[in-house]
Write a protein that holds these residues in place. Structure first.
Motif, PDB file in Angstrom:
ATOM      1  N   ASP A   1       2.007   7.545   0.968  1.00 41.09           N
ATOM      2  CA  ASP A   1       0.788   7.406   1.768  1.00 41.09           C
ATOM      3  C   ASP A   1      -0.415   7.587   0.832  1.00 41.09           C
ATOM      4  O   ASP A   1      -0.296   8.189  -0.241  1.00 41.09           O
ATOM      5  CB  ASP A   1       0.776   8.457   2.878  1.00 41.09           C
ATOM      6  N   VAL A   2      -1.571   7.089   1.226  1.00 39.88           N
ATOM      7  CA  VAL A   2      -2.744   7.158   0.340  1.00 39.88           C
ATOM      8  C   VAL A   2      -3.630   8.352   0.684  1.00 39.88           C
ATOM      9  O   VAL A   2      -3.962   9.163  -0.177  1.00 39.88           O
ATOM     10  CB  VAL A   2      -3.555   5.843   0.413  1.00 39.88           C
TER      11      VAL A   2
ATOM     12  N   THR B   1      -0.299   2.351   3.535  1.00 41.02           N
ATOM     13  CA  THR B   1      -1.685   2.730   3.800  1.00 41.02           C
ATOM     14  C   THR B   1      -2.224   2.080   5.059  1.00 41.02           C
ATOM     15  O   THR B   1      -1.876   0.936   5.383  1.00 41.02           O
ATOM     16  CB  THR B   1      -2.594   2.359   2.608  1.00 41.02           C
TER      17      THR B   1
END
Length: 578
Positions: A503-504, A535
């Motif tokens: 995940d970002v 994302t």
């Protein structure tokens, strides 16, 4: 920017008006002086002739009915007539009166009425020459024989002084006007700079707003879509399957609305870019057809697809955007067709001057309500939609047109009310000259490969859904969970993984920073682990940041699990894991 200030242009106009009035105050005083001087010289007829001019200048000093150029032209005309009249009466006694003509000429030059200046100059020259010509034959228009006063010297000096004063006041007035104009332009330039700064700030705020809203909407959508996929693979009841498909359709529709708003904003701002990749035309477009088949059949429509035999296997283009355009037109065709058929035709031809380019043509025909003339004229404009539409905000075709223009393609349509509509799409696509791989064998090998995967996400719901989706597809994978980038980095230092799904946006350490640290590891195996970003950000800036940090690829939420697996398979092939 202080909006309470009066507009500078209004102040400037007021000041220019004052300058004009000042000029005519001076002209009034000047001609009163001329009148007194002429009476002193006993040139009574000329002196009395100044009174109309004085009254005209008094009127101009207070009048707002004329602009300064209009006043100037009238003043020049009056002055010329006055001096011509004086020249006829006392020309031989007042040879220097001709100097006064230059007052009118100079005034016309200053206000840039050049053509009018040439006309007045020609009239004055002709008038003086004709008068002198007839005086030569004894007509005595200048009254030299009957007027014997020696007034040459005082008149000469008086005229020089008056003309000099006139030119001085005129230059001062015009210089002041130019100064005011320059100051006004400077003020407006400052206003423009302030407005530009405000617009830039608004643009940044707008981008930030759309990025945040996109992220916040996509994150729960991803969970809903993932749960729907999981349940569809486990539930056998046909009724439950139908409900899940409706939920999936609604999720996709909501996602489409979010994407449309973002795409429209990007296209308007000129920051939209296409994402090119290799893809199979026939497989991609047939999938779109299958997605809409159930909806068309439920409405009782005949739903057909026709494909020509000359399609290349692989082409290079923006698959997702082409799908978006075709899907939008298919959805519209089904929505506006109550009975009859919807047909999708896929074909095209190789470019005449370039055999490595294929001109893909997609035709979508329906027997629906048709498009009336009023709507047809603005069909590709924003918010153009039929009143009967319940599922559209009127951006779909606007965005489609913008995307097709970016791809250097074409879109057109033919429609007849109550008969139907046909849309024609053309996309120029480079052909990928390679043999089609045995995709099924690759996917089968991938599904049966022992994989060690690291999932990194701070959202527990997303993690739970993603775990179940992967386990359903990859029977022999081993999953490890990390809730932020720092935790993931520590796990990587201690363990070996085949691939990382990252995940970002996360607390403690985000995905970008974590990827940068992973790529900086001294272990030559660990610093090359494939990292795929998961994302909810879809902005080009954010996606480029993922790639620049060292991530191999990205998948935007909500995503299809098969799309993620395809990217994972490709990256693992490149590292010889499968």
């Amino acid at each position: 920017m202080d909006k309470s200030k009066s507009p500078l242009s209004i102040k400037s106009i007021h000041k220019f008006s004052r300058i004009d009035n000042l000029s005519f105050y001076f002209f009034t005083v000047q001609y009163i002086t001329i009148m007194l001087f002429l009476f002193y010289l006993k040139l009574d007829y000329a002196a009395w002739a100044t009174i109309p001019i004085i009254l005209l200048f008094i009127q101009f000093s207070f009048s707002k009915n004329f602009t300064f150029p209009q006043k100037s032209v009238l003043a020049v005309t009056a002055i010329t007539l006055f001096y011509s009249y004086s020249y006829i009466l006392y020309g031989k006694s007042l040879n220097y009166v001709i100097l006064a003509y230059w007052t009118a000429i100079i005034l016309l030059i200053v206000i840039r009425y050049i053509k009018l200046m040439y006309l007045f100059l020609g009239v004055i020259i002709v008038f003086v020459l004709v008068t002198n010509y007839y005086d030569f034959f004894g007509f005595d228009y200048g009254n030299k024989q009957n007027f014997e006063s020696d007034i040459y010297n005082p008149l000469f000096y008086f005229m020089v002084i008056m003309i000099s004063l006139y030119l001085i006041i005129l230059l001062v007035a015009r210089t002041t006007a130019v100064t005011l104009i320059i100051n006004d332009l400077k003020s407006k330039n400052n206003e423009l700079n302030e407005s530009r700064a405000e617009l830039k700030k608004l643009q940044i705020n707008k981008e930030s707003f759309f990025a945040i809203m996109s992220h916040e909407i996509r994150t729960p959508l991803n969970a809903i879509k993932g749960i729907s996929d999981i349940l569809k693979s486990n539930i056998q009841s046909e009724e439950d399957q139908n409900l899940l498909e409706l939920m999936d359709y609604s999720t996709n529709h909501l996602l489409a609305l979010v994407n449309n708003i973002l795409d429209f904003t990007k296209l308007n701002d000129g920051v939209f870019t296409l994402q090119y990749s290799e893809f199979n035309i026939q497989k991609s477009l047939h999938s779109l057809f299958k997605m809409n088949e159930r909806l068309a059949i439920e409405k009782g429509l005949v739903f057909k697809i026709e494909t020509t035999d000359n399609l290349p296997n692989f082409v290079y283009g923006d698959k997702n955007r082409i799908n978006q355009i075709v899907l939008n037109l298919l959805n519209n065709a089904i929505e506006y067709t109550k009975k009859g058929s919807v047909t999708m035709k896929i074909g095209g031809e190789y470019a005449a001057n370039n055999k490595n380019e294929y001109l893909l043509q997609v035709i979508i025909e329906d027997t629906g309500k048709g498009i009336d003339k009023t709507l047809a004229e603005k069909l590709f404009q924003k918010y153009a939609t039929s009143n009967a539409s319940k599922n559209s905000v009127g951006l779909g075709l606007t965005i489609s047109k913008g995307l097709i223009d970016l791809m250097k393609g074409k879109i057109s349509f033919e429609s007849e009310v109550k008969v139907g509509t046909t849309f024609y799409l053309t996309f120029p696509l480079p052909v990928v000259l390679k043999k089609e791989k045995d995709v099924e064998d690759v996917e089968k090998d991938f599904e049966n490969t022992n994989l060690k995967m690291l999932l990194v996400d701070d959202n527990k719901i997303n993690l739970l859904v993603l775990q179940k989706q992967i386990v359903n597809k990859l029977k022999k994978c081993e999953l490890t969970i990390a809730y932020n980038g720092l935790e993931a980095l520590n796990l990587i230092k201690e363990n070996q993984y085949d691939i990382i799904l990252m995940d970002v946006i996360m607390p403690v350490m985000d995905g970008i920073e974590a990827t940068t640290h992973i790529r900086a590891l001294t272990d030559s195996v660990k610093n090359k682990i494939p990292i795929i970003a998961l994302t909810a950000n879809v902005g080009e800036k954010e996606l480029n940041a993922c790639l620049n940090a060292g991530m191999n690829d990205f998948v935007t939420k909500p995503f299809e699990i098969n799309a993620l697996l395809k990217i994972m398979s490709r990256e693992l092939q490149s590292t010889n894991v499968i």
